[in-house]
Design an enzyme around this catalytic site. Structure first.
Site, PDB file in Angstrom:
ATOM      1  N   CYS A   2      -1.191  13.816  18.133  1.00  0.00           N
ATOM      2  CA  CYS A   2      -0.962  12.588  18.884  1.00  0.00           C
ATOM      3  C   CYS A   2      -1.451  11.415  18.047  1.00  0.00           C
ATOM      4  O   CYS A   2      -2.254  11.598  17.132  1.00  0.00           O
ATOM      5  CB  CYS A   2      -1.703  12.585  20.229  1.00  0.00           C
ATOM      6  N   ARG A  18       0.411   5.067  22.872  1.00  0.00           N
ATOM      7  CA  ARG A  18       0.208   6.347  22.200  1.00  0.00           C
ATOM      8  C   ARG A  18       1.526   7.110  22.087  1.00  0.00           C
ATOM      9  O   ARG A  18       2.474   6.909  22.859  1.00  0.00           O
ATOM     10  CB  ARG A  18      -0.818   7.175  22.965  1.00  0.00           C
ATOM     11  N   ASN A  83      -5.421  15.475  21.154  1.00  0.00           N
ATOM     12  CA  ASN A  83      -5.791  16.839  20.828  1.00  0.00           C
ATOM     13  C   ASN A  83      -6.877  16.872  19.745  1.00  0.00           C
ATOM     14  O   ASN A  83      -6.797  16.164  18.737  1.00  0.00           O
ATOM     15  CB  ASN A  83      -4.551  17.601  20.350  1.00  0.00           C
TER      16      ASN A  83
END
Length: 321
Positions: A2, A18, A83
């Site tokens: 990400c 994001r 993550n």
């Protein structure tokens, strides 16, 4: 994988967004949790107020529990979980005399209860993030978080040495390794420039650049966390400051596009392929959440002010016509 970024416009208004990169989606949608929502907490927290901030972001709802991947509140505070599978170390059990927060509820807990980054920073001195799953179908996800308002950003990581709060002066977060490593790694790219390099003379030969963009030779092009961090940080830092909603939403999505993962370029060990499932962002000035999916790249707008916030349960928002 990400990538998250933040910046402010010419008037100091926050834009936060994001990419969520993974192999499969979870049926995520834009979720709004009104201030009077009765959301079940993982642990007793008597200091949590009865009413909190309105929270809007991308996630799923399990029963009456909103599980946010990223979200922002009506005070202009935004948070996203990314993550962090190798380094995250949560507490196995709640710790007495601390504020215990399950990892899955951390983004909502932050956005519901606080208005500024400094309020969050102060509260984190007493917080324990606990590895409690939502249920048997939704195990604990190993994450770290970027939290931002108009003044700046912090990164929160639960490491082997404990909970660490980093000042994020580059306004970017990706995945492994920890933020401190990423911040030091940027020093390997001091030679990058968006300008056109000057011509050079080698012996009797005069060597001129082929054209614009050549100053970015050496910018890493892979889709790992370190490379995406460098690309996002460079683009975010060099993108000109903009005015107005349209130009800043364009900036947000173009900046995140520099780190977006196309299908076929990031194969997992099991043969599945990651891709950027969605790109999202929040404009504090208009209190609008924006979202575009991999297979539906048109940007949809979800104005918070168009939502009915009188209820006491989280609900899915509808895009503006």
């Amino acid at each position: 994988m990400c990538t998250a970024v933040r910046f402010t416009d010419s008037e100091g208004n926050l834009f936060f967004g994001r990419n969520l990169d993974w192999t499969v989606g979870y049926g995520e949608r834009v979720v709004v949790t009104p201030p009077a929502a009765k959301v079940p907490a993982a642990f007793e927290r008597p200091d949590d107020p009865e009413r909190g901030h309105t929270v809007m972001g991308m996630g799923i709802v399990v029963g009456d529990l909103p599980l946010y991947f990223d979200c922002a509140n009506d005070a202009g505070l935004a948070v996203a979980g990314l993550n962090f599978p190798q380094s995250a170390r949560y507490a196995a059990e709640p710790v007495e005399d601390t504020v215990n927060v399950a990892a899955y509820e951390f983004p909502y807990w932050v956005a519901r209860n606080f208005s500024t980054v400094e309020e969050v920073r102060a509260a984190l001195e007493r917080v324990t993030v606990v590895a409690r799953p939502v249920n048997e179908q939704l195990p604990v996800a190993n994450l770290h978080w970027i939290i931002s308002d108009a003044t700046g950003a912090i990164v929160v990581e639960c490491l082997e040495r404990g909970l660490v709060v980093w000042d994020d002066d580059v306004n970017v977060l990706t995945n492994e390794p920890d933020f401190g490593w990423h911040r030091q790694n940027l020093r390997n790219y001091l030679m990058l420039t968006g300008g056109e390099p000057a011509a050079a003379t080698w012996g009797s030969a005069r060597l001129a650049p082929f054209g614009s963009g050549v100053g970015m030779q050496g910018l890493p092009g892979d889709y790992g966390g370190p490379a995406r961090f460098v690309r996002a940080a460079f683009v975010n830092a060099h993108y000109p400051t903009k005015s107005g909603e349209k130009d800043n939403v364009t900036r947000l999505f173009r900046t995140l596009g520099a780190a977006a993962v196309p299908e076929g370029c990031a194969e997992m060990a099991d043969g599945s392929e990651e891709r950027t499932l969605y790109t999202s962002g929040y404009s504090v000035a208009t209190r609008t959440y924006y979202h575009a999916a991999y297979d539906a790249p048109a940007i949809c707008a979800y104005p918070l002010d168009a939502c009915d916030l009188t209820g006491d349960k989280p609900f899915f928002a509808e895009a503006a016509a």
